[in-house]
Design a protein around this motif. Structure first.
Motif, mmCIF file in Angstrom:
data_model
loop_
_atom_site.group_PDB
_atom_site.id
_atom_site.type_symbol
_atom_site.label_atom_id
_atom_site.label_comp_id
_atom_site.label_asym_id
_atom_site.label_seq_id
_atom_site.Cartn_x
_atom_site.Cartn_y
_atom_site.Cartn_z
ATOM 1 N N UNK A 78 4.518 3.835 -15.714
ATOM 2 C CA UNK A 78 4.304 5.266 -15.536
ATOM 3 C C UNK A 78 3.310 5.456 -14.401
ATOM 4 N N UNK A 79 3.594 6.401 -13.528
ATOM 5 C CA UNK A 79 2.679 6.718 -12.425
ATOM 6 C C UNK A 79 2.068 8.096 -12.639
ATOM 7 N N UNK A 80 0.833 8.241 -12.204
ATOM 8 C CA UNK A 80 0.182 9.555 -12.258
ATOM 9 C C UNK A 80 -0.299 9.938 -10.871
ATOM 10 N N UNK A 81 -0.492 11.235 -10.690
ATOM 11 C CA UNK A 81 -1.056 11.764 -9.440
ATOM 12 C C UNK A 81 -1.955 12.928 -9.803
ATOM 13 N N UNK A 82 -3.193 12.893 -9.294
ATOM 14 C CA UNK A 82 -4.155 13.948 -9.603
ATOM 15 C C UNK A 82 -4.916 14.361 -8.355
#
Length: 382
Positions: A198-202
């Motif tokens: 899973x990838x996140x971007x913030x």
């Protein structure tokens, strides 16, 4: 930052689809957009949302000239905000003290960035925050590999401390150690974690998370570069990110690669402290306000938003999940390049891709490696 009038925004990394996305979003929000890149066939230059595109020196090969180029653009075009998007962010951060005399620079200081970018230092930082981290050992030569594996004790992964797109990664066990051949350098030996990537971007503004998304890696180019994106809700990852940044008054874009195990445990593998494809999941005028300093509720994409890099899906996607799932994803997802209001980049991408292929042959690197060779940070402080 006061945003009661139109801002002039300079996006660096104009070659990337995420930069095109940001250019369109800023233009749609009424801002004046400029782009700069050391790759002359940069994708974003074809966008009607871009007022002007510049070719600058490579920060890897000519750092001083790179900063001078940016400074000239900032002064002559009266830029209000520099927003780095790709790995040139490390060089922008290195020259931040010069650039921020004339405009805002949306990235942390270089010292903090490198703690996140260097894979072993990142894992140490995760552990210091009291979060789960894969068992990891730092080595500098092949001779250290057997003792490192003994500390891991099971199937492991070997990767350079500076790398991207899942490149130069080797999975191995004790029996395969004698067969491994790699140059001396800085590596991390890490326990292999099995589960769902899973990838996140913030986006963070002075320590506050102002925009956030996460998506499963289901279709990819190479080992881990995602090419299909669907926003999901995941409270464990959101809480993990809040814990990680607790007490850090940083401003910038931060993306993490996670593995979620069958038990529901969350293990971070690495951090990309820059823009990533999560940007594509945001639509409308809201995201630019996160960069321009407008205080608002946490911004998230609409649930089940589907985007894809169509050209990459055509080349790589069908190999990942089988023909039916690939066809379904192609049917349900919107291409990140195509726009009825901004058609030229869709056609220009083929010219840009051919130019990148020619470049890869010239420098004798893979097409994927060629996309970043002139902007990437590999620990070389030139």
């Amino acid at each position: 930052m006061n945003i009661d009038h139109q801002k002039k925004v300079l996006l660096t990394g104009g070659r990337a689809p995420v930069t095109l996305e940001l250019a369109r979003l800023f233009a749609h929000a009424g801002q004046e957009v400029y782009v700069a890149d050391s790759f002359s066939s940069q994708l974003t230059k074809a966008s009607n949302g871009v007022k002007e595109a510049f070719t600058v020196h490579s920060p890897v090969q000519h750092f001083t000239s790179f900063i001078a180029d940016l400074l000239k653009i900032v002064q002559e075009r009266q830029i209000d905000l520099i927003l780095p998007t790709c790995e040139e962010v490390f060089y922008v951060a290195k020259g931040k003290s010069v650039l921020e005399k004339y405009c805002n620079v949306f990235c942390p200081d270089l010292t903090y960035l490198l703690k996140l970018h260097q894979k072993y230092e990142f894992i140490k930082l995760v552990a210091e925050k009291g979060l789960l981290a894969p068992r990891s050992v730092f080595i500098t030569s092949k001779e250290e590999l057997p003792s490192a594996w003994e500390k891991i004790g099971e199937e492991a992964v070997l990767k350079p401390v500076f790398s991207r797109f899942g490149s130069h990664i080797t999975f191995f066990d004790k029996t395969s150690i004698p067969k491994l051949n790699f140059p001396n350098g800085e590596y991390v030996v890490q326990k292999k974690i099995s589960g769902q990537p899973i990838c996140s971007y913030s986006v963070l503004l002075e320590g506050e998370i102002v925009a956030h998304t996460q998506y499963k890696v289901e279709f990819s180019a190479g080992n881990s570069a995602a090419i299909h994106f669907r926003h999901i809700e995941h409270s464990k990852i959101e809480n993990w990110i809040r814990t990680f940044f607790d007490g850090e008054k940083v401003t910038g874009q931060f993306a993490f690669d996670f593995i979620e195990t069958e038990k529901g445990e969350i293990f971070p593998l690495e951090c990309n402290p820059r823009a990533t494809s999560g940007v594509h999941l945001f639509a409308g005028r809201a995201l630019p306000s996160s960069f321009l300093g407008e205080k608002r509720e946490l911004l998230k994409p609409s649930l089940q938003t589907n985007r894809m890099i169509a050209l990459a899906m055509l080349i790589y996607g069908w190999r990942n999940k089988g023909l039916w799932k690939w066809l379904k994803a192609m049917h349900q997802s919107k291409d990140v390049i195509w726009s009825w209001q901004d058609k030229k980049p869709f056609f220009y991408q083929f010219y840009s891709y051919i130019a990148m292929l020619k470049l890869s042959r010239t420098i004798r690197k893979s097409p994927l490696e060629a996309t970043t060779f002139d902007i990437e940070w590999n620990g070389d402080d030139k």
